[in-house]
Design a protein around this motif. Structure first.
Motif, short mmCIF file in Angstrom:
data_model
loop_
_atom_site.label_atom_id
_atom_site.label_comp_id
_atom_site.label_asym_id
_atom_site.label_seq_id
_atom_site.Cartn_x
_atom_site.Cartn_y
_atom_site.Cartn_z
N PRO A 79 35.83 47.99 41.16
CA PRO A 79 36.69 49.18 41.21
C PRO A 79 38.18 48.84 41.38
O PRO A 79 39.04 49.57 40.91
CB PRO A 79 36.16 49.97 42.41
N TYR A 80 38.46 47.71 42.03
CA TYR A 80 39.86 47.36 42.28
C TYR A 80 40.56 46.80 41.05
O TYR A 80 41.75 47.03 40.87
CB TYR A 80 39.92 46.37 43.44
N CYS A 81 39.86 46.11 40.19
CA CYS A 81 40.53 45.38 39.10
C CYS A 81 40.14 45.82 37.70
O CYS A 81 40.57 45.21 36.73
CB CYS A 81 40.24 43.88 39.25
N HIS A 82 39.36 46.87 37.54
CA HIS A 82 38.89 47.23 36.21
C HIS A 82 39.98 47.81 35.30
O HIS A 82 39.77 47.96 34.10
CB HIS A 82 37.67 48.16 36.27
N HIS A 83 41.16 48.12 35.84
CA HIS A 83 42.27 48.58 35.00
C HIS A 83 43.32 47.49 34.76
O HIS A 83 44.36 47.77 34.17
CB HIS A 83 42.92 49.83 35.59
N ALA A 138 35.08 42.45 36.79
CA ALA A 138 36.00 43.52 36.39
C ALA A 138 36.31 43.45 34.90
O ALA A 138 36.49 44.49 34.25
CB ALA A 138 37.29 43.44 37.20
N ARG A 139 36.36 42.26 34.33
CA ARG A 139 36.59 42.11 32.88
C ARG A 139 35.43 42.69 32.09
O ARG A 139 35.63 43.32 31.05
CB ARG A 139 36.79 40.64 32.52
N ILE A 140 34.24 42.48 32.58
CA ILE A 140 33.06 43.05 31.90
C ILE A 140 33.09 44.57 32.05
O ILE A 140 32.93 45.30 31.07
CB ILE A 140 31.76 42.48 32.50
N PHE A 141 33.30 45.03 33.26
CA PHE A 141 33.28 46.47 33.52
C PHE A 141 34.36 47.20 32.74
O PHE A 141 34.15 48.34 32.30
CB PHE A 141 33.43 46.75 35.01
N ALA A 142 35.51 46.58 32.53
CA ALA A 142 36.60 47.22 31.79
C ALA A 142 36.16 47.64 30.39
O ALA A 142 36.47 48.74 29.94
CB ALA A 142 37.82 46.29 31.71
N VAL A 143 35.43 46.77 29.71
CA VAL A 143 34.95 47.09 28.37
C VAL A 143 33.94 48.24 28.44
O VAL A 143 34.03 49.21 27.67
CB VAL A 143 34.32 45.86 27.69
N ILE A 144 33.01 48.17 29.35
CA ILE A 144 32.00 49.22 29.50
C ILE A 144 32.64 50.55 29.89
O ILE A 144 32.26 51.61 29.38
CB ILE A 144 30.94 48.81 30.56
#
Length: 106
Positions: A25-29, A50-56
Motif C-alpha cells: 500500500p505504501y509504494c504501489h504508486h 509493490a512493482r507487481i501490485f502496481a500493474v495489477i
C-alpha cells in the motif's frame, strides 16, 4: 489522493501481522522512472511486491466499469500496460504479466 499511500501505511503499521506487507500500500504508486509518489523511488528502489501490485492495480482500475466511465477492453488495457513498461512499470513485471494475461482468451 496523493496522500493515501501514507495514510494506508500509518493506519496499517500498528497491525503487527500486516507489517511485512506494508510495502504494497505504501509504494504501489511509485513509478519505475521515478515520477511516482509518495517517495519518488526509482527502478529497483521500489519494493518488488509493490512493482507487481502496481500493474495489477492499474489493470483493475482501467478494466472495471466505474460510475463515471466504462471499463477498457482487455486489448486496450494490455496495450496501455505494455506502453507504460519502463515508465510506470518494471519492464520485467510487465513481460510476465503480458505472458500470463496476454495469452488468455478474452
Amino acid at each position: 489522493m496523493r496522500l493515501h499511500p501514507q495514510f494506508a501505511y500509518e493506519m496499517l503499521h500498528p497491525i503487527k501481522y500486516l507489517r511485512q506487507s506494508l510495502d504494497i500500500p505504501y509504494c504501489h504508486h511509485e513509478k519505475w522512472d521515478g515520477t511516482g509518489y509518495p517517495r519518488r523511488l526509482i527502478g529497483e528502489q521500489i519494493p518488488f511486491a509493490a512493482r507487481i501490485f502496481a500493474v495489477i492495480d492499474v489493470w483493475d482500475a482501467v478494466t472495471i466499469d466505474r460510475p463515471y466511465r466504462k471499463g477498457w477492453t482487455k486489448t486496450k488495457a494490455l496495450s496501455y500496460i505494455k506502453e507504460q513498461s519502463g515508465k510506470h512499470f518494471d519492464p520485467k513485471v510487465v513481460d510476465v504479466f503480458l505472458e500470463i494475461f496476454g495469452s488468455e482468451k478474452s
